[in-house]
Design an enzyme around this catalytic site. Structure first.
Site, short mmCIF file in Angstrom:
data_model
loop_
_atom_site.label_atom_id
_atom_site.label_comp_id
_atom_site.label_asym_id
_atom_site.label_seq_id
_atom_site.Cartn_x
_atom_site.Cartn_y
_atom_site.Cartn_z
N CYS A 281 71.48 59.74 -16.96
CA CYS A 281 70.24 60.19 -16.82
C CYS A 281 70.15 61.43 -17.38
O CYS A 281 70.78 61.81 -18.16
CB CYS A 281 69.87 60.02 -15.14
SG CYS A 281 70.84 61.36 -14.24
N VAL A 282 69.32 62.39 -16.78
CA VAL A 282 69.22 63.88 -17.21
C VAL A 282 70.41 64.65 -17.05
O VAL A 282 70.74 65.44 -17.93
CB VAL A 282 68.07 64.12 -16.56
CG1 VAL A 282 67.85 65.95 -16.96
CG2 VAL A 282 66.68 63.65 -17.00
#
Length: 522
Positions: free
Chosen positions: A464-465
Site C-alpha cells: 500500500c502507501v
C-alpha cells in the site's frame, strides 16, 4: 485462511485500491488550488504582475487541464479499483472495468426509459440523474466506478485462463474477460436502480449522525486514526468523501453528493467571493485541516519527545530516523512510520494520540476554520490556507501550537515513566540502519525474503502507501529480529499467515525489488 480472514484481507485490499485515484487527485487538486488562487481578483490586486494576459492564459489553461481529472473521477476509480483488486491479469482487468462502466450506465439509461422514470433536462438533477459520458443515467458517481472496477477485477481473476470450445477459441483466455464484464455490468445496471433509493436513504441516515456539528469531526478523526492499523481508514474516508454519508449539497441549483465533489466545486469553481464559500468549514471539518494538525504539529512534537527521551549514547544514531519520520508527513502526508513506531509497543499512548487529534479537529471546526483539501502537508497549508481569503488559516496555528506542546510533554512523560522502547531506548547497543536511506532496495529485498522464511514460504507480495503486505504459508517461520535489519519501522500480523512490514513512502521500490528477487530465485 478462514472465510473471515479472507473477507478482512479483501476489505484491506479494497481500501488500498482506492489510493491510486486519490493519489492523482491530490497533486491535481494542488494545481487547481494554486492556479485558482492566483486568478482571484483580490490576488491580482495584491500582486499586479499576475494581471499579465499571457500569465493568466497559462494559469487558466492549467486549471482546464487539471480539471479534466475531476470531471472523470468515477472513471479513475473504475481503473484504480480494478488494478488494485485484481491479483493476476491487471491490464485486462482495467480494460474490462471501462467496458463495464459504459455498459452499467447505458443499461441504467435503458431501465429508466423502460420504466418511464427518465427525467427531462430541467428536473433530472433533482431526482438524482445526470449526464455521464454523454449518457443520461443515475448519478452513481464514484460508486459506479467502484462497482465497474470490482466487476473488471473479479472477471479477470476468475476467467483470464478460461478455455472455450474450438469453434470459439478466439474468445478464450483474456478476451473472454471483457465479455463476462459486459454481462455482469448489464445485470448490475438492471438491479441498481431498484435498490438505489433504499441505499441512498441508508447513507443519508448515517450522515445525520456524522454531520451533526462538532460530533462529526471528532468521530471522523477517531475513525481515521483507529482504522490505520487495519488498513481500513481509506474505506472510511471514501464513504465520507463520495457518498450521501458525507451529505448532499446544492450549489447554484446543482446537487453534489459527498464532501469531496462539493469541495471541488466550492474551491475550484465558486471561489472566496461566492455565497457557497460560507459552507467551507462544514466541508473542511472532514478534510485536510485535521491532518495538518497531525503532520505539522503533533508528529513533530512526538519526534522531539522521542529524541529527548532516547538514551544519550543512542541519540546520534536515532536522530536521522526520527527526523525522517517527522519530515515524511510534514512534506509527504504519510504518518504511518511515526505511528507504527509506538502503536504496538504502547497502544494506550496511541489512544491518547488519537484523542488529541480528535480534540484538535473539534477546536478547528468550532473556530470556523476552512482550510485544506485532501493532503495535510506544509505545501497544502500554504496553497489552501495562506493563498485563499476567508479560510481563517491562523486557527491551525492557534490550535496546533498548544496541541504540540501538550503532545510533547505527555509523550515524554509516558515514554520515560513506563520505559517505552521508542527509537533510542532499546537496551542493546543501537546501530543505525542505512539501507533504505541509501536506496539499497536489492539488499533490503534479500533480507526480507530470508527473514520471512524464504521464497518457498511466500504466497503473494503486495504493497500500500507505506507497507509491504505479504501472504505467507507459515507465519511461524518469520524471524522478526532478522527482519529488523531491513530497515523497517514496523512489523505486525493483522491476520494469520499475513504480515505487514512498514517501510514508509519507499515501499513500492522495496516491493519491486522483492518481486524481482523472487523471479531470480525461481
Amino acid at each position: 485462511m478462514t472465510k473471515r480472514e479472507r473477507f478482512s484481507e479483501g476489505i484491506q485490499r479494497f481500501g488500498r485500491s482506492l489510493l491510486l485515484p486519490i493519489a492523482i487527485m491530490a497533486p491535481m487538486g494542488m494545481i487547481l488550488g494554486l492556479t485558482g488562487a492566483l486568478v482571484q481578483g483580490y490576488m491580482v490586486e495584491r500582486v499586479p504582475f499576475l494581471a499579465n494576459e499571457t500569465l493568466q492564459l497559462i494559469l487558466t489553461s492549467l486549471r482546464s487541464i487539471a480539471d479534466i481529472i475531476f470531471a472523470n473521477i468515477p472513471v479513475l476509480f473504475a481503473m484504480g479499483v480494478a488494478y488494485g483488486m485484481s491479483r493476476k491479469e491487471k491490464g485486462i482487468s482495467v480494460f474490462s472495468s471501462i467496458i463495464a462502466y459504459l455498459i452499467l450506465n447505458i443499461t441504467i439509461n435503458v431501465y429508466l426509459k423502460a420504466t418511464g422514470t427518465l427525467a427531462d433536462a430541467e428536473t433530472m438533477a433533482q431526482v438524482g440523474q445526470g449526464m455521464v459520458l454523454g449518457i443520461q443515467t443515475l448519478r452513481l458517481d464514484v460508486l459506479g466506478g467502484i462497482i465497474s472496477g470490482l466487476i473488471g477485477a473479479f472477471a479477470a481473476d476468475k476467467y483470464y485462463n478460461k478455455e472455450l470450445p474450438v469453434a470459439f477459441a478466439f474468445f478464450s483466455g483474456k478476451k473472454f474477460v471483457p465479455m463476462v464484464s459486459i454481462v455482469w455490468a448489464t445485470i448490475a445496471g438492471l438491479i441498481i436502480p431498484f435498490f438505489w433509493a433504499y441505499l441512498t436513504k441508508g447513507l443519508i441516515a448515517l450522515s445525520k449522525v456524522i454531520l451533526v456539528g462538532a460530533v462529526g469531526p471528532f468521530v471522523n478523526a477517531l475513525m481515521v486514526r483507529l482504522l490505520i492499523p487495519l488498513g481500513l481508514h481509506h474505506v472510511w474516508s471514501a464513504l465520507i468523501r463520495f457518498t450521501p454519508a458525507g451529505g448532499t449539497y446544492v450549489i447554484d441549483g446543482e446537487t453534489f453528493t459527498g464532501i469531496l465533489p462539493t469541495l471541488n466545486e466550492v474551491l475550484f469553481n465558486q471561489g472566496p467571493n461566492s455565497e457557497a464559500w460560507e459552507m467551507l468549514p462544514e466541508l473542511t471539518k472532514f478534510m485536510a485541516q485535521n491532518q495538518m494538525l497531525v503532520t505539522l504539529f503533533i508528529i513533530p512534537a512526538i519526534g522531539l519527545a522521542m529524541y529527548k527521551s532516547a538514551y544519550a549514547k543512542n541519540r546520534p544514531f536515532v536522530k536521522g530516523i526520527i527526523i525522517t519520520m517527522v519530515i515524511t508527513p510534514f512534506l509527504g502526508n504519510i504518518t504511518e512510520p511515526m505511528e507504527f513506531s509506538f502503536l504496538f509497543i504502547a497502544p494506550l499512548l496511541y489512544v491518547v494520540y488519537v484523542l488529541l487529534a480528535g480534540v484538535g479537529a473539534v477546536a478547528l471546526y468550532l473556530m470556523g476554520t476552512g482550510v485544506g483539501y485532501i493532503r495535510g502537508t506544509i505545501f497544502d497549508f500554504a496553497i489552501f490556507g495562506l493563498m485563499y481569503e476567508n479560510t481563517r488559516w491562523y486557527n491551525i496555528l492557534i490550535v496546533g501550537v498548544p496541541l504540540a506542546i501538550a503532545t510533547y510533554f505527555i509523550f515524554k512523560w509516558a515514554i520515560e515513566k513506563y520505559n517505552i522502547a521508542t527509537p533510542g531506548r532499546e537496551s542493546d547497543e543501537y546501530e543505525y540502519n542505512n539501507l533504505i536511506k541509501e536506496k539499497r532496495y536489492g539488499e533490503v529485498a534479500k533480507i526480507v525474503i530470508e527473514a520471512i522464511g524464504g521464497s518457498s514460504n511466500i504466497v503473494n507480495v503486495d504493497n500500500c502507501v507505506t507497507r509491504l503486505r505479504i501472504d505467507l504459508k507459515d507465519m511461524n517461520l518469520v524471524n522478526k529480529e532478522r527482519l529488523k535489519d531491513s530497515g523497517t519501522s514496523g512489523i505486525f500480523f493483522p491476520m494469520k499467515n499475513h504480515i505487514h512490514i512498514v517501510f514508509g513512502p519507499n515501499v513500492e521500490f522495496v516491493k519491486n525489488a522483492v518481486t524481482d528477487e523472487l523471479k531470480m530465485i525461481s
